[in-house]
Design an enzyme around this catalytic site. Structure first.
Site, PDB file in Angstrom:
ATOM      1  CB  SER A 200     -20.180 -77.571 -33.453  1.00  0.00           C
ATOM      2  OG  SER A 200     -20.244 -76.858 -34.666  1.00  0.00           O
TER       3      SER A 200
HETATM    4  C1  SAM Z   1     -19.275 -74.164 -36.869  1.00  0.00           C
HETATM    5  S1  SAM Z   1     -18.639 -74.386 -38.470  1.00  0.00           S
HETATM    6  C2  SAM Z   1     -19.480 -75.854 -39.057  1.00  0.00           C
HETATM    7  C3  SAM Z   1     -19.064 -77.124 -38.374  1.00  0.00           C
HETATM    8  C4  SAM Z   1     -19.168 -78.336 -39.251  1.00  0.00           C
HETATM    9  N1  SAM Z   1     -20.538 -78.726 -39.494  1.00  0.00           N
HETATM   10  C5  SAM Z   1     -18.326 -79.482 -38.705  1.00  0.00           C
HETATM   11  O1  SAM Z   1     -18.879 -80.560 -38.454  1.00  0.00           O
HETATM   12  O2  SAM Z   1     -17.128 -79.303 -38.556  1.00  0.00           O
HETATM   13  C6  SAM Z   1     -19.488 -73.134 -39.418  1.00  0.00           C
HETATM   14  C7  SAM Z   1     -19.095 -73.119 -40.874  1.00  0.00           C
HETATM   15  O3  SAM Z   1     -20.026 -72.313 -41.586  1.00  0.00           O
HETATM   16  C8  SAM Z   1     -19.325 -71.737 -42.660  1.00  0.00           C
HETATM   17  N2  SAM Z   1     -20.111 -70.616 -43.204  1.00  0.00           N
HETATM   18  C9  SAM Z   1     -20.221 -69.348 -42.731  1.00  0.00           C
HETATM   19  N3  SAM Z   1     -21.025 -68.629 -43.527  1.00  0.00           N
HETATM   20  C10 SAM Z   1     -21.439 -69.458 -44.519  1.00  0.00           C
HETATM   21  C11 SAM Z   1     -22.284 -69.296 -45.642  1.00  0.00           C
HETATM   22  N4  SAM Z   1     -22.871 -68.130 -45.943  1.00  0.00           N
HETATM   23  N5  SAM Z   1     -22.481 -70.365 -46.444  1.00  0.00           N
HETATM   24  C12 SAM Z   1     -21.888 -71.555 -46.186  1.00  0.00           C
HETATM   25  N6  SAM Z   1     -21.075 -71.756 -45.137  1.00  0.00           N
HETATM   26  C13 SAM Z   1     -20.860 -70.723 -44.314  1.00  0.00           C
HETATM   27  C14 SAM Z   1     -17.988 -71.361 -42.081  1.00  0.00           C
HETATM   28  O4  SAM Z   1     -17.008 -71.213 -43.092  1.00  0.00           O
HETATM   29  C15 SAM Z   1     -17.722 -72.533 -41.137  1.00  0.00           C
HETATM   30  O5  SAM Z   1     -16.903 -73.495 -41.736  1.00  0.00           O
END
Ligand code: SAM
Length: 411
Positions: free
Chosen positions: A69
Site C-alpha cells: 500500500s
Molecule cells: C493491500 S494488500 C496488503 C498489503 C500488505 N499489508 C503489505 O504491507 O504489503 C491486501 C491483501 O489482502 C489480501 N486479502 C484479500 N482478501 C483476504 C481475506 N479474506 N483474508 C486474508 N487476506 C485477504 C490480498 O491477498 C492482499 O494480499
C-alpha cells in the site's frame, strides 16, 4: 540521484510526514528502519521509496488483488493503531509483508505479529521477504482473514490492510478487552480507516481517516459489484451494494450528451477526495463510483475530476434512466453532469448534495463519528441527524457533528 536505501527512507519519511502520516515517533522510526525494497523486489530500489502503492498481483481481468500500500496511508493507520512494545498484533492482508515488518519493529522483541493472507503465493513471498529483511519471527498464515486467527488470540491490536465491508464477529471476539482495531471500512462505497475501541456493548470510533484499499475477498467479501464499462480506457463502475443494475445501459448513458448544473461550490481535488465521496455515501443511497486510468485515451471521464495517483476517480448517482456525474469546471467550481432522460433531474439532486456539503463547511472523514452496534436485539435509537447503515453482522450509526458556527471552510 541516490540509490542508498537509508537516504531514500529518510526522504520518504519527510514526504509521509508532510502528508500527515508517521506523526508519532515510533511509527517514524519504523519507516526509517524497515527496508521496503526487500518486500518489492520487482521494482528498482528508488521506486520502492516513492510514496505510491505498488501492485504485486492482478486477477485475470487485470484488477489489482495484492499490493504494497501507499506508505502515507500505512503510516496514518499505524499512528491510529498505536501498537506498543510487547503487544500481540493480528494483521489481515499480509501482502508483501512490509506492514507486518513495520508492526514487528513497533512491538519489539517481546511482542508478536501474526499476519494472514488468503493466497498461498502471497504468503510464500511475504515469508521469504520477512526472513530476508530480518523479521523471521512474524507468523504468516494462509487463511481467510474473516475468521481472524483464534490460535494466538487474544490480540492487543488488530489491523486490516484490505478494504472490509464490515467488522468480522471473529475479530471482535479475538480482541483483548482494552484492545483497538483499525480497519478500512466501507461506507456505501466510500472508505475510511476507522480505529474502534469497545464502549459498553458497542464499538466507538476514536479516529477516522479517508483511505482507498482494494477489497477483501472470501466469506466476508461485501456485496459490491465492479464492472469494466470500457475495455479500451478501463473505465470502471463500482456499485457499493447488490442492487440490480445494467452496466451496458450505464455505459450507453455516459456516452451520450450531458446537461451540466454548476453548484457555486469550489474545492481542491484533495478536499473533494477527503470529504465529498463520503458525504454522498452517507446521504445518497444511489451513489456509485467511477474511475479510469489517467493514461486512458480518449478519456471518458471529464479530465477535471479527482486525480489520485494514476487514477481519475469520481462519484455518480446512477438510476434507471439517467446518471449524474460529479465533475469540476476548469476554475474548480463543482459541477453535476446529468446524462440520459432523467439526467437533468439527477444532476439537480447531485448539485443539491454538493451545495449541502459546501454549506456544512465541506466536512471530511476526520469529523465523522461511527458507532458499530453488534446486530443483536432491537435496533438502537439513532439521533435525528444520524445515518444508519445496516451490515450483515453490525449496524453502523454515522454522525457528522455540525460545522462550528462562523468558521470559514478550510481550503
Ligand atoms: C493491500 S494488500 C496488503 C498489503 C500488505 N499489508 C503489505 O504491507 O504489503 C491486501 C491483501 O489482502 C489480501 N486479502 C484479500 N482478501 C483476504 C481475506 N479474506 N483474508 C486474508 N487476506 C485477504 C490480498 O491477498 C492482499 O494480499
Amino acid at each position: 540521484v541516490t540509490t542508498d536505501p537509508e537516504a531514500l527512507r529518510a526522504a520518504l519519511l519527510t514526504e509521509v510526514r508532510a502528508r500527515g502520516g508517521a506523526l508519532t515517533e515510533p511509527v517514524a522510526d519504523a519507516l526509517r528502519t524497515v527496508p521496503r525494497h526487500v518486500f518489492v523486489p520487482e521494482v528498482p530500489v528508488e521506486e520502492a521509496y516513492v510514496d505510491d502503492a505498488i501492485v504485486t498481483k492482478q486477477d485475470p481481468a487485470g484488477l489489482p488483488i495484492s499490493s504494497s500500500s501507499q506508505p502515507t496511508i500505512m503510516a496514518i493507520m499505524l499512528d491510529q493503531l498505536a501498537a506498543q512494545p510487547g503487544h500481540r498484533v493480528l494483521e489481515i492482508g499480509a501482502g508483501t509483508g512490509y506492514n507486518a515488518a513495520l508492526l514487528a519493529h513497533l512491538v519489539g522483541a517481546h511482542g508478536e505479529v501474526v499476519s494472514v493472507d488468503i493466497d498461498q503465493d502471497v504468503v510464500d513471498r511475504a515469508r521469504t521477504a520477512l526472513a530476508t529483511a530480518g523479521y523471521p519471527d512474524v507468523t504468516v498464515v494462509c487463511a481467510d482473514g474473516a475468521d481472524g486467527y483464534p490460535a494466538r488470540a487474544p490480540y492487543d491490536r488488530i489491523i486490516a490492510t484490505v478494504g472490509v465491508w464490515e467488522l468480522a464477529p471473529s475479530w471482535l471476539d479475538q480482541l483483548a478487552p482494552a484492545g483497538r482495531i483499525v480497519v478500512p471500512l466501507d461506507l456505501r462505497g466510500a472508505q475510511c480507516s476507522v480505529a474502534f475501541e469497545r464502549d459498553g456493548g458497542c464499538w466507538v470510533s476514536r479516529s477516522v481517516e479517508p483511505c482507498g484499499f482494494m477489497r477483501m475477498r472470501g466469506t466476508l467479501a461485501g456485496p459490491e459489484q465492479v464492472y469494466v464499462l470500457d475495455e479500451g480506457t478501463r473505465l470502471v463502475l463500482q456499485v457499493p451494494d447488490d442492487r440490480d443494475l445494467d452496466p451496458h445501459a450505464v455505459a450507453a448513458l455516459l456516452a451520450g450528451p450531458a446537461v451540466e448544473v454548476t453548484t457555486g461550490v469550489v474545492a481542491s481535488a484533495a478536499r473533494i477526495f477527503d470529504g465529498l465521496p463520503l458525504w454522498l455515501g452517507v446521504r445518497e443511497p444511489r451513489v456509485c463510483q467511477l474511475s479510469e486510468s489517467t493514461s486512458a485515451e480518449p478519456a471518458r471521464l471529464p479530465a477535471a475530476v479527482l486525480q489520485v495517483q494514476t487514477m481519475r476517480i469520481t462519484a455518480a448517482i446512477v438510476a434507471d434512466r439517467g446518471v449524474a456525474v460529479l465533475t469540476r469546471a476548469p476554475g474548480g467550481d463543482l459541477v453535476a453532469a446529468g446524462h440520459g432522460p432523467a439526467g437533468p433531474r439527477l444532476a439537480g439532486e447531485l448539485a443539491d448534495h454538493i451545495r449541502a456539503w459546501g454549506a456544512a463547511g465541506r466536512p471530511d472523514a476526520t469529523g465523522l463519528r461511527i458507532v458499530a452496534h453488534p446486530d443483536r436485539g432491537a435496533p438502537a435509537a439513532a439521533a435525528a441527524d444520524a445515518t444508519v447503515i445496516q451490515k450483515r453482522h453490525t449496524r453502523l450509526v454515522v454522525t457528522w457533528p455540525s460545522a462550528p458556527p462562523g468558521e470559514p471552510p478550510p481550503g
